[in-house]
Design a protein around this motif. Sequence first.
Motif, PDB file in Angstrom:
ATOM      1  N   SER A   1      13.403  28.659  38.008  1.00  0.00           N
ATOM      2  CA  SER A   1      12.654  29.902  37.881  1.00  0.00           C
ATOM      3  C   SER A   1      13.126  30.894  38.935  1.00  0.00           C
ATOM      4  O   SER A   1      13.645  30.506  39.988  1.00  0.00           O
ATOM      5  N   LEU A   2      12.970  32.172  38.625  1.00  0.00           N
ATOM      6  CA  LEU A   2      13.352  33.266  39.521  1.00  0.00           C
ATOM      7  C   LEU A   2      12.185  34.226  39.624  1.00  0.00           C
ATOM      8  O   LEU A   2      11.429  34.411  38.660  1.00  0.00           O
ATOM      9  N   LYS A   3      12.033  34.857  40.805  1.00  0.00           N
ATOM     10  CA  LYS A   3      10.930  35.795  41.013  1.00  0.00           C
ATOM     11  C   LYS A   3      11.469  37.149  41.439  1.00  0.00           C
ATOM     12  O   LYS A   3      12.528  37.242  42.059  1.00  0.00           O
ATOM     13  N   SER A   4      10.723  38.193  41.105  1.00  0.00           N
ATOM     14  CA  SER A   4      11.181  39.545  41.408  1.00  0.00           C
ATOM     15  C   SER A   4      10.014  40.520  41.413  1.00  0.00           C
ATOM     16  O   SER A   4       8.989  40.287  40.760  1.00  0.00           O
ATOM     17  N   LYS A   5      10.208  41.616  42.147  1.00  0.00           N
ATOM     18  CA  LYS A   5       9.204  42.682  42.140  1.00  0.00           C
ATOM     19  C   LYS A   5       9.144  43.361  40.779  1.00  0.00           C
ATOM     20  O   LYS A   5       8.072  43.778  40.326  1.00  0.00           O
ATOM     21  N   THR A   6      10.311  43.523  40.144  1.00  0.00           N
ATOM     22  CA  THR A   6      10.377  44.118  38.800  1.00  0.00           C
ATOM     23  C   THR A   6      11.358  43.322  37.951  1.00  0.00           C
ATOM     24  O   THR A   6      12.253  42.645  38.472  1.00  0.00           O
ATOM     25  N   LEU A   7      11.180  43.418  36.650  1.00  0.00           N
ATOM     26  CA  LEU A   7      12.041  42.692  35.708  1.00  0.00           C
ATOM     27  C   LEU A   7      12.497  43.652  34.614  1.00  0.00           C
ATOM     28  O   LEU A   7      11.695  44.448  34.111  1.00  0.00           O
ATOM     29  N   ILE A   8      13.772  43.589  34.259  1.00  0.00           N
ATOM     30  CA  ILE A   8      14.307  44.359  33.136  1.00  0.00           C
ATOM     31  C   ILE A   8      14.815  43.375  32.089  1.00  0.00           C
ATOM     32  O   ILE A   8      15.690  42.549  32.373  1.00  0.00           O
ATOM     33  N   ILE A   9      14.269  43.454  30.883  1.00  0.00           N
ATOM     34  CA  ILE A   9      14.660  42.561  29.791  1.00  0.00           C
ATOM     35  C   ILE A   9      15.691  43.268  28.925  1.00  0.00           C
ATOM     36  O   ILE A   9      15.438  44.334  28.375  1.00  0.00           O
ATOM     37  N   SER A  10      16.873  42.666  28.817  1.00  0.00           N
ATOM     38  CA  SER A  10      17.939  43.254  27.991  1.00  0.00           C
ATOM     39  C   SER A  10      18.650  42.129  27.249  1.00  0.00           C
ATOM     40  O   SER A  10      19.867  41.969  27.340  1.00  0.00           O
ATOM     41  N   THR A  11      17.865  41.348  26.519  1.00  0.00           N
ATOM     42  CA  THR A  11      18.389  40.144  25.864  1.00  0.00           C
ATOM     43  C   THR A  11      19.081  40.423  24.536  1.00  0.00           C
ATOM     44  O   THR A  11      19.586  39.502  23.892  1.00  0.00           O
ATOM     45  N   GLY A  12      19.127  41.678  24.109  1.00  0.00           N
ATOM     46  CA  GLY A  12      19.930  42.048  22.954  1.00  0.00           C
ATOM     47  C   GLY A  12      19.479  41.441  21.643  1.00  0.00           C
ATOM     48  O   GLY A  12      18.299  41.142  21.433  1.00  0.00           O
ATOM     49  N   ALA A  13      20.449  41.241  20.755  1.00  0.00           N
ATOM     50  CA  ALA A  13      20.159  40.757  19.402  1.00  0.00           C
ATOM     51  C   ALA A  13      21.265  39.825  18.947  1.00  0.00           C
ATOM     52  O   ALA A  13      22.307  39.697  19.590  1.00  0.00           O
ATOM     53  N   ARG A  14      21.039  39.172  17.826  1.00  0.00           N
ATOM     54  CA  ARG A  14      22.024  38.240  17.263  1.00  0.00           C
ATOM     55  C   ARG A  14      22.128  38.492  15.765  1.00  0.00           C
ATOM     56  O   ARG A  14      21.285  39.194  15.181  1.00  0.00           O
ATOM     57  N   TRP A  15      23.163  37.904  15.141  1.00  0.00           N
ATOM     58  CA  TRP A  15      23.340  38.083  13.699  1.00  0.00           C
ATOM     59  C   TRP A  15      22.125  37.582  12.944  1.00  0.00           C
ATOM     60  O   TRP A  15      21.586  36.501  13.229  1.00  0.00           O
TER      61      TRP A  15
ATOM     62  N   VAL B   1      31.625  32.360   2.641  1.00  0.00           N
ATOM     63  CA  VAL B   1      30.696  33.487   2.595  1.00  0.00           C
ATOM     64  C   VAL B   1      30.560  34.045   4.008  1.00  0.00           C
ATOM     65  O   VAL B   1      30.320  33.293   4.961  1.00  0.00           O
ATOM     66  N   PHE B   2      30.709  35.356   4.144  1.00  0.00           N
ATOM     67  CA  PHE B   2      30.550  36.017   5.431  1.00  0.00           C
ATOM     68  C   PHE B   2      29.278  36.861   5.390  1.00  0.00           C
ATOM     69  O   PHE B   2      29.163  37.782   4.583  1.00  0.00           O
ATOM     70  N   VAL B   3      28.316  36.506   6.247  1.00  0.00           N
ATOM     71  CA  VAL B   3      27.019  37.177   6.275  1.00  0.00           C
ATOM     72  C   VAL B   3      27.089  38.349   7.242  1.00  0.00           C
ATOM     73  O   VAL B   3      27.372  38.176   8.427  1.00  0.00           O
ATOM     74  N   GLN B   4      26.799  39.555   6.743  1.00  0.00           N
ATOM     75  CA  GLN B   4      26.887  40.783   7.537  1.00  0.00           C
ATOM     76  C   GLN B   4      25.691  41.678   7.205  1.00  0.00           C
ATOM     77  O   GLN B   4      25.842  42.758   6.632  1.00  0.00           O
ATOM     78  N   ILE B   5      24.479  41.218   7.571  1.00  0.00           N
ATOM     79  CA  ILE B   5      23.275  41.940   7.147  1.00  0.00           C
ATOM     80  C   ILE B   5      22.449  42.455   8.325  1.00  0.00           C
ATOM     81  O   ILE B   5      21.262  42.743   8.177  1.00  0.00           O
ATOM     82  N   GLY B   6      23.072  42.592   9.477  1.00  0.00           N
ATOM     83  CA  GLY B   6      22.351  43.193  10.589  1.00  0.00           C
ATOM     84  C   GLY B   6      21.964  42.205  11.666  1.00  0.00           C
ATOM     85  O   GLY B   6      22.448  41.074  11.716  1.00  0.00           O
ATOM     86  N   LEU B   7      21.052  42.643  12.539  1.00  0.00           N
ATOM     87  CA  LEU B   7      20.714  41.910  13.748  1.00  0.00           C
ATOM     88  C   LEU B   7      19.220  41.638  13.845  1.00  0.00           C
ATOM     89  O   LEU B   7      18.406  42.340  13.251  1.00  0.00           O
ATOM     90  N   VAL B   8      18.867  40.613  14.632  1.00  0.00           N
ATOM     91  CA  VAL B   8      17.472  40.300  14.929  1.00  0.00           C
ATOM     92  C   VAL B   8      17.345  40.193  16.450  1.00  0.00           C
ATOM     93  O   VAL B   8      18.200  39.602  17.107  1.00  0.00           O
ATOM     94  N   PRO B   9      16.318  40.802  17.070  1.00  0.00           N
ATOM     95  CA  PRO B   9      16.208  40.806  18.532  1.00  0.00           C
ATOM     96  C   PRO B   9      15.922  39.416  19.107  1.00  0.00           C
ATOM     97  O   PRO B   9      15.199  38.612  18.505  1.00  0.00           O
ATOM     98  N   ASN B  10      16.473  39.151  20.284  1.00  0.00           N
ATOM     99  CA  ASN B  10      16.262  37.863  20.970  1.00  0.00           C
ATOM    100  C   ASN B  10      15.008  37.947  21.838  1.00  0.00           C
ATOM    101  O   ASN B  10      15.066  38.035  23.062  1.00  0.00           O
ATOM    102  N   THR B  11      13.870  37.925  21.174  1.00  0.00           N
ATOM    103  CA  THR B  11      12.602  38.140  21.883  1.00  0.00           C
ATOM    104  C   THR B  11      11.544  37.085  21.577  1.00  0.00           C
ATOM    105  O   THR B  11      10.393  37.230  22.002  1.00  0.00           O
ATOM    106  N   GLU B  12      11.917  36.022  20.868  1.00  0.00           N
ATOM    107  CA  GLU B  12      10.910  35.010  20.491  1.00  0.00           C
ATOM    108  C   GLU B  12      10.186  34.453  21.713  1.00  0.00           C
ATOM    109  O   GLU B  12       8.981  34.151  21.658  1.00  0.00           O
ATOM    110  N   TRP B  13      10.896  34.328  22.811  1.00  0.00           N
ATOM    111  CA  TRP B  13      10.326  33.729  24.023  1.00  0.00           C
ATOM    112  C   TRP B  13       9.280  34.618  24.695  1.00  0.00           C
ATOM    113  O   TRP B  13       8.566  34.174  25.591  1.00  0.00           O
ATOM    114  N   LEU B  14       9.157  35.857  24.222  1.00  0.00           N
ATOM    115  CA  LEU B  14       8.213  36.811  24.829  1.00  0.00           C
ATOM    116  C   LEU B  14       6.915  36.956  24.040  1.00  0.00           C
ATOM    117  O   LEU B  14       6.004  37.658  24.480  1.00  0.00           O
TER     118      LEU B  14
END
Length: 517
Positions: A311-325, A444-457
């Motif tokens: 675990s890590l601790k901080s005064k502030t946190l910035i979440i930038s976990t992006g997205a996946r296929w 088959v190549f799937v190219q239908i966009g992205l989903v955010p990596n936020t399930e853990w939040l």
Amino acid sequence: MLDDNLKAQLKAYLERVTLPFEIEASLNDSESAAELKQLLQDITAMSDKITLNLNGNDARKPSFSLKRTGTEQSLRFAAIPLGHEFTSLVLALLWTGGHPPKVEQSTIDQIKGLDGDYLFEVYMSLTCHNCPDVVQALSLMSVLNPRVKTVIVDGALFQDEVNAREIMAVPTIYLNGQEFGSGRMTVEEIAAKLDTGAAEKDAAKLSAKEPYDVLIVGGGPAGAAAAVYAARKGIRTGIAAERFGGQVNDTLAIENYISVLSTDGPKFSMALESHVKDYGVDVMNLQRGEALIPATTPGGLVELKLANGGSLKSKTLIISTGARWKNVNVPGEQEYKNKGVAYCPHCDGPLFKGKRVAVIGGGNSGVEAAIDLAGIVAHVTLLEFGDQLRADAVLVKKLESLPNVVILKQAQTSEFTGTAGKLDGLNYVDRATGESKRVEVEGVFVQIGLVPNTEWLRGTIELSKHGEIIVDAKGQTSVPGVFAAGDATTVPFKQIIIAAGDGAKAALSAFDHIIRN
């Protein structure tokens, strides 16, 4: 084999070789063997430290091995490593010749200390932009530890092997005859996977760190920009990234980042990490956030729980976990993933040379994929859910001009099917008539966009119905002291340049929060 410009560059690099080594080639009468022989002769003519032996008798022909004099090094290329792999070849030559790698000393010590005998076989393609990371990682491990033996195989050159092992995605790694992994992996990831107990040691080391002023989770363009902007304020900054560069690593061409005429995803990712490290940011790679614990008092510390138990601790946190296929989420998709179902046409397209494939998605990504694949495969069927393609008009016009492409609109994919563990086609519903139909394809190549990596939040931070982190104009989330930026948020238009700007804004907002609290 090499043009004059490449020869001049290579000769300059090979001046750094200090230890003698031999290149042993195993050749046959093929045209590829003649090309490889010429390449190796060009290389050995550039350094008096390198000798060439043309009498090798390896079963894979054409191929060549690199072996430093007086060592048991075992590194073989069953390939003509040009294209995306030319850098891998240069680095293998330099490392074998004694030039030090740009890797953390702790990782070098970890590799040298591996207890066991490892035979790696890496299947790659010369057009794959994710493959060099794996090729370079295992090449370095073979140079550092004689108990690690590596063979790099070009799937297009040794298609019989690819077919026999039913490899339909690259890079694919075998260890001692068993599949070890597929997709992009760094040397740190591979070493950690082999080193039992590494996760526990890493977790303890991370948990012992002092709290940060700003902690960023996610190392894509948003996270990198946030780290640079925070560090420039002279405050303690850390960044925990599962894969530095994030989704950018899977992008082939970047031509719309202002002031950069053209680059590719892996190069851009390396530049991001280099820029961040130049500011003294504490970079913690291979770390995935698992839970967020908000501060319990105003001005208190936010805690980030990691997947490895640290675990890590901080005064502030910035979440930038992006997205996946995004997945199609129909029967057969997971079953045939990497067995015909793929997500990266640039990486895996060459494995389907001469075969019939489908592309799902009529946006820019899907249409570009179909255009690229049409030049490699026998036939492409593009399926679009809506009644019109959504790609730019110039791309649609190009696609419609290709003779080996069929476009199916109002086509809703319903199932992927296969036999003997390999994809053999897909079923879809014609939304105009309600009729069920089928397309027989081998890929088959799937190219239908992205989903955010936020399930853990979920349950901690307010998310939109699409799973995006809801942010205000300053990047503030619903949790005080926690900010977010990039593709994981509700900010529209998922673009690299927009993510970078969001990251800078979130860092400035985090700094403002610190000085006001």
